[in-house]
Scaffold this motif. Sequence first.
Motif, PDB file in Angstrom:
ATOM      1  N   VAL A   1     -28.470 -53.384 -93.317  1.00  0.00           N
ATOM      2  CA  VAL A   1     -27.838 -54.637 -93.737  1.00  0.00           C
ATOM      3  C   VAL A   1     -27.691 -55.622 -92.578  1.00  0.00           C
ATOM      4  CG1 VAL A   1     -26.560 -53.465 -95.563  1.00  0.00           C
ATOM      5  CG2 VAL A   1     -25.459 -53.813 -93.347  1.00  0.00           C
ATOM      6  N   SER A   2     -28.189 -55.261 -91.403  1.00  0.00           N
ATOM      7  CA  SER A   2     -28.015 -56.088 -90.207  1.00  0.00           C
ATOM      8  C   SER A   2     -29.349 -56.351 -89.538  1.00  0.00           C
ATOM      9  CB  SER A   2     -27.077 -55.387 -89.209  1.00  0.00           C
ATOM     10  OG  SER A   2     -25.829 -55.085 -89.773  1.00  0.00           O
ATOM     11  N   ASN A   3     -29.310 -57.263 -88.584  1.00  0.00           N
ATOM     12  CA  ASN A   3     -30.443 -57.491 -87.698  1.00  0.00           C
ATOM     13  C   ASN A   3     -30.285 -56.542 -86.516  1.00  0.00           C
ATOM     14  OD1 ASN A   3     -32.668 -58.552 -86.459  1.00  0.00           O
ATOM     15  ND2 ASN A   3     -31.669 -60.416 -85.757  1.00  0.00           N
ATOM     16  N   VAL A   4     -31.283 -55.693 -86.274  1.00  0.00           N
ATOM     17  CA  VAL A   4     -31.203 -54.697 -85.211  1.00  0.00           C
ATOM     18  C   VAL A   4     -31.822 -55.270 -83.939  1.00  0.00           C
ATOM     19  CG1 VAL A   4     -31.832 -52.372 -84.479  1.00  0.00           C
ATOM     20  CG2 VAL A   4     -31.270 -52.819 -86.885  1.00  0.00           C
ATOM     21  N   ILE A   5     -31.037 -55.260 -82.864  1.00  0.00           N
ATOM     22  CA  ILE A   5     -31.457 -55.803 -81.574  1.00  0.00           C
ATOM     23  C   ILE A   5     -31.600 -54.654 -80.588  1.00  0.00           C
ATOM     24  CG2 ILE A   5     -30.893 -57.386 -79.700  1.00  0.00           C
ATOM     25  CD1 ILE A   5     -31.280 -58.818 -82.335  1.00  0.00           C
ATOM     26  N   ALA A   6     -32.765 -54.535 -79.954  1.00  0.00           N
ATOM     27  CA  ALA A   6     -32.976 -53.537 -78.907  1.00  0.00           C
ATOM     28  C   ALA A   6     -32.809 -54.201 -77.551  1.00  0.00           C
ATOM     29  CB  ALA A   6     -34.362 -52.922 -79.034  1.00  0.00           C
ATOM     30  N   THR A   7     -32.120 -53.541 -76.654  1.00  0.00           N
ATOM     31  CA  THR A   7     -31.857 -54.129 -75.343  1.00  0.00           C
ATOM     32  C   THR A   7     -31.860 -53.056 -74.265  1.00  0.00           C
ATOM     33  OG1 THR A   7     -30.284 -55.451 -74.046  1.00  0.00           O
ATOM     34  CG2 THR A   7     -29.350 -53.901 -75.622  1.00  0.00           C
ATOM     35  N   ASN A   8     -32.134 -53.473 -73.038  1.00  0.00           N
ATOM     36  CA  ASN A   8     -32.000 -52.596 -71.870  1.00  0.00           C
ATOM     37  C   ASN A   8     -30.704 -52.868 -71.112  1.00  0.00           C
ATOM     38  OD1 ASN A   8     -34.479 -51.105 -72.004  1.00  0.00           O
ATOM     39  ND2 ASN A   8     -35.566 -52.936 -71.310  1.00  0.00           N
ATOM     40  N   GLU A   9     -29.960 -53.892 -71.570  1.00  0.00           N
ATOM     41  CA  GLU A   9     -28.756 -54.317 -70.853  1.00  0.00           C
ATOM     42  C   GLU A   9     -27.550 -53.446 -71.207  1.00  0.00           C
ATOM     43  OE1 GLU A   9     -29.006 -56.610 -68.560  1.00  0.00           O
ATOM     44  OE2 GLU A   9     -31.122 -56.912 -69.085  1.00  0.00           O
ATOM     45  N   GLU A  10     -26.660 -53.308 -70.220  1.00  0.00           N
ATOM     46  CA  GLU A  10     -25.435 -52.546 -70.470  1.00  0.00           C
ATOM     47  C   GLU A  10     -24.528 -53.298 -71.439  1.00  0.00           C
ATOM     48  OE1 GLU A  10     -21.571 -50.690 -68.083  1.00  0.00           O
ATOM     49  OE2 GLU A  10     -23.198 -51.668 -66.973  1.00  0.00           O
TER      50      GLU A  10
ATOM     51  N   VAL B   1     -19.815 -63.968 -77.736  1.00  0.00           N
ATOM     52  CA  VAL B   1     -19.303 -62.678 -78.189  1.00  0.00           C
ATOM     53  C   VAL B   1     -20.176 -61.616 -77.540  1.00  0.00           C
ATOM     54  CG1 VAL B   1     -18.231 -63.398 -80.335  1.00  0.00           C
ATOM     55  CG2 VAL B   1     -20.671 -62.921 -80.311  1.00  0.00           C
ATOM     56  N   THR B   2     -19.529 -60.560 -77.085  1.00  0.00           N
ATOM     57  CA  THR B   2     -20.210 -59.543 -76.282  1.00  0.00           C
ATOM     58  C   THR B   2     -19.922 -58.159 -76.829  1.00  0.00           C
ATOM     59  OG1 THR B   2     -19.923 -60.940 -74.323  1.00  0.00           O
ATOM     60  CG2 THR B   2     -20.477 -58.630 -73.944  1.00  0.00           C
ATOM     61  N   THR B   3     -20.921 -57.303 -76.752  1.00  0.00           N
ATOM     62  CA  THR B   3     -20.707 -55.900 -77.077  1.00  0.00           C
ATOM     63  C   THR B   3     -21.275 -55.039 -75.955  1.00  0.00           C
ATOM     64  OG1 THR B   3     -21.030 -54.138 -78.717  1.00  0.00           O
ATOM     65  CG2 THR B   3     -22.877 -55.618 -78.359  1.00  0.00           C
ATOM     66  N   ARG B   4     -20.638 -53.938 -75.724  1.00  0.00           N
ATOM     67  CA  ARG B   4     -21.146 -52.927 -74.794  1.00  0.00           C
ATOM     68  C   ARG B   4     -21.514 -51.713 -75.641  1.00  0.00           C
ATOM     69  NH1 ARG B   4     -18.828 -48.444 -72.382  1.00  0.00           N
ATOM     70  NH2 ARG B   4     -19.777 -47.780 -70.403  1.00  0.00           N
TER      71      ARG B   4
ATOM     72  N   VAL C   1     -26.654 -53.617 -82.156  1.00  0.00           N
ATOM     73  CA  VAL C   1     -27.321 -53.641 -80.852  1.00  0.00           C
ATOM     74  C   VAL C   1     -27.548 -52.209 -80.391  1.00  0.00           C
ATOM     75  CG1 VAL C   1     -27.176 -54.434 -78.465  1.00  0.00           C
ATOM     76  CG2 VAL C   1     -26.190 -55.822 -80.316  1.00  0.00           C
ATOM     77  N   VAL C   2     -28.811 -51.879 -80.105  1.00  0.00           N
ATOM     78  CA  VAL C   2     -29.191 -50.521 -79.722  1.00  0.00           C
ATOM     79  C   VAL C   2     -29.788 -50.543 -78.322  1.00  0.00           C
ATOM     80  CG1 VAL C   2     -30.557 -48.495 -80.336  1.00  0.00           C
ATOM     81  CG2 VAL C   2     -29.677 -49.993 -82.141  1.00  0.00           C
ATOM     82  N   ARG C   3     -29.220 -49.754 -77.420  1.00  0.00           N
ATOM     83  CA  ARG C   3     -29.828 -49.602 -76.104  1.00  0.00           C
ATOM     84  C   ARG C   3     -31.141 -48.842 -76.243  1.00  0.00           C
ATOM     85  NH1 ARG C   3     -26.128 -49.009 -71.613  1.00  0.00           N
ATOM     86  NH2 ARG C   3     -27.660 -47.611 -70.680  1.00  0.00           N
ATOM     87  N   LYS C   4     -32.137 -49.243 -75.467  1.00  0.00           N
ATOM     88  CA  LYS C   4     -33.465 -48.650 -75.580  1.00  0.00           C
ATOM     89  C   LYS C   4     -33.553 -47.239 -74.996  1.00  0.00           C
ATOM     90  CE  LYS C   4     -36.087 -52.975 -75.678  1.00  0.00           C
ATOM     91  NZ  LYS C   4     -37.117 -53.806 -74.991  1.00  0.00           N
TER      92      LYS C   4
ATOM     93  N   ARG D   1     -26.947 -45.270 -77.789  1.00  0.00           N
ATOM     94  CA  ARG D   1     -25.874 -46.197 -77.411  1.00  0.00           C
ATOM     95  C   ARG D   1     -25.982 -47.423 -78.314  1.00  0.00           C
ATOM     96  NH1 ARG D   1     -27.355 -43.445 -72.883  1.00  0.00           N
ATOM     97  NH2 ARG D   1     -25.650 -42.627 -71.619  1.00  0.00           N
ATOM     98  N   ILE D   2     -24.921 -47.644 -79.093  1.00  0.00           N
ATOM     99  CA  ILE D   2     -24.980 -48.629 -80.178  1.00  0.00           C
ATOM    100  C   ILE D   2     -23.689 -49.449 -80.209  1.00  0.00           C
ATOM    101  CG2 ILE D   2     -25.051 -48.864 -82.709  1.00  0.00           C
ATOM    102  CD1 ILE D   2     -26.814 -46.359 -82.734  1.00  0.00           C
ATOM    103  N   GLY D   3     -23.850 -50.747 -80.467  1.00  0.00           N
ATOM    104  CA  GLY D   3     -22.702 -51.635 -80.607  1.00  0.00           C
ATOM    105  C   GLY D   3     -22.929 -52.615 -81.750  1.00  0.00           C
ATOM    106  N   PHE D   4     -21.874 -53.342 -82.133  1.00  0.00           N
ATOM    107  CA  PHE D   4     -21.932 -54.300 -83.247  1.00  0.00           C
ATOM    108  C   PHE D   4     -21.480 -55.675 -82.770  1.00  0.00           C
ATOM    109  CE2 PHE D   4     -20.158 -50.263 -85.258  1.00  0.00           C
ATOM    110  CZ  PHE D   4     -21.408 -49.713 -85.470  1.00  0.00           C
ATOM    111  N   LEU D   5     -22.113 -56.708 -83.339  1.00  0.00           N
ATOM    112  CA  LEU D   5     -21.713 -58.089 -83.058  1.00  0.00           C
ATOM    113  C   LEU D   5     -21.716 -58.890 -84.346  1.00  0.00           C
ATOM    114  CD1 LEU D   5     -23.601 -59.111 -79.787  1.00  0.00           C
ATOM    115  CD2 LEU D   5     -21.135 -58.940 -80.092  1.00  0.00           C
TER     116      LEU D   5
END
Length: 284
Positions: free
Chosen positions: A32-41, A73-76, A239-242, A266-270
């Motif tokens: 139900v969301s847009n999934v973002i892959a990132t290498n950032e903390e 807005v930030t998520t870790r 947001v999913v860490r790679k 490692r997963i977060g929500f925004l």
Amino acid sequence: MAFSETLNILRAEETGSLLIEPLSEGSVAMRVSNVIATNEERYRVPKIVTDPTAGWVDENEDIPESEVAGDNVTTRPAKVAGLVFLPNELVEDSDPNAAALAGRRLVQGIISKVDEAFFAQAPGEEDPDYEDERPGGLESIDDADLSVIDADPTNLDSYIDALAEAESQGTTPDSWAMHPTTARALAKIKAGTGSNALLLGQGAENGVGRRVLGVPVITSPHIVPGHVWGLPKERSLVVVRKDFELATSQHYAFRKDQTAVRVIARIGFLFPSTRSLVKIAQGA
């Protein structure tokens, strides 16, 4: 999967079909969301508080000026993990590989934890299931910051109002997310008094492919019964860490002749525009 004398780690680029695809396909939060892959903390997106303005002007006249008030807005992405032990005899004799199957089962456990967090409040220390690292989900957002429809979610009028409210915010929901009991009540609505015909249709169109006002219905047991979420994907981010990993080791449980299988994500929500998220709940 071959086992070496040291820790055997398969990272994201090697585990797509084994771990990442089942996670993205099985998790309701990700569907139900847009999934973002990132290498950032930490991952940050802009939040626009006020919109810019425009106007009709004559040639050679000044263009009206406006300023955009914004924030971030930030998520870790938080760590969610599982660990399971398998007898080495099972690992060595099984085909398909038992460790790979155990990894898939651990992903199912991660899916459950992700969806539970996405549709829940952030736990407080007084919560018996308090987990400090668990990210706050939809129920953590104050109703005053959402578009709330105070109505019965088993009445189709509620969805007409919810759709209109979303459109007034310049968006439309890509899905209605609800508890299975709410979906069941909706599916039983009849076309009219004394009629046995179902209002939402027969067969798959009122089953796994059901829709309300053209918007797909997606269910999860982790959603609060009686609450329905109308979610536009662009305003709901997972947001999913790679550095998603599957690791195996025969040394951790050496004395028991077992192989340890570990999965870490490692997963977060925004939610950059909470007013665009529509919540249907009677008595909200």
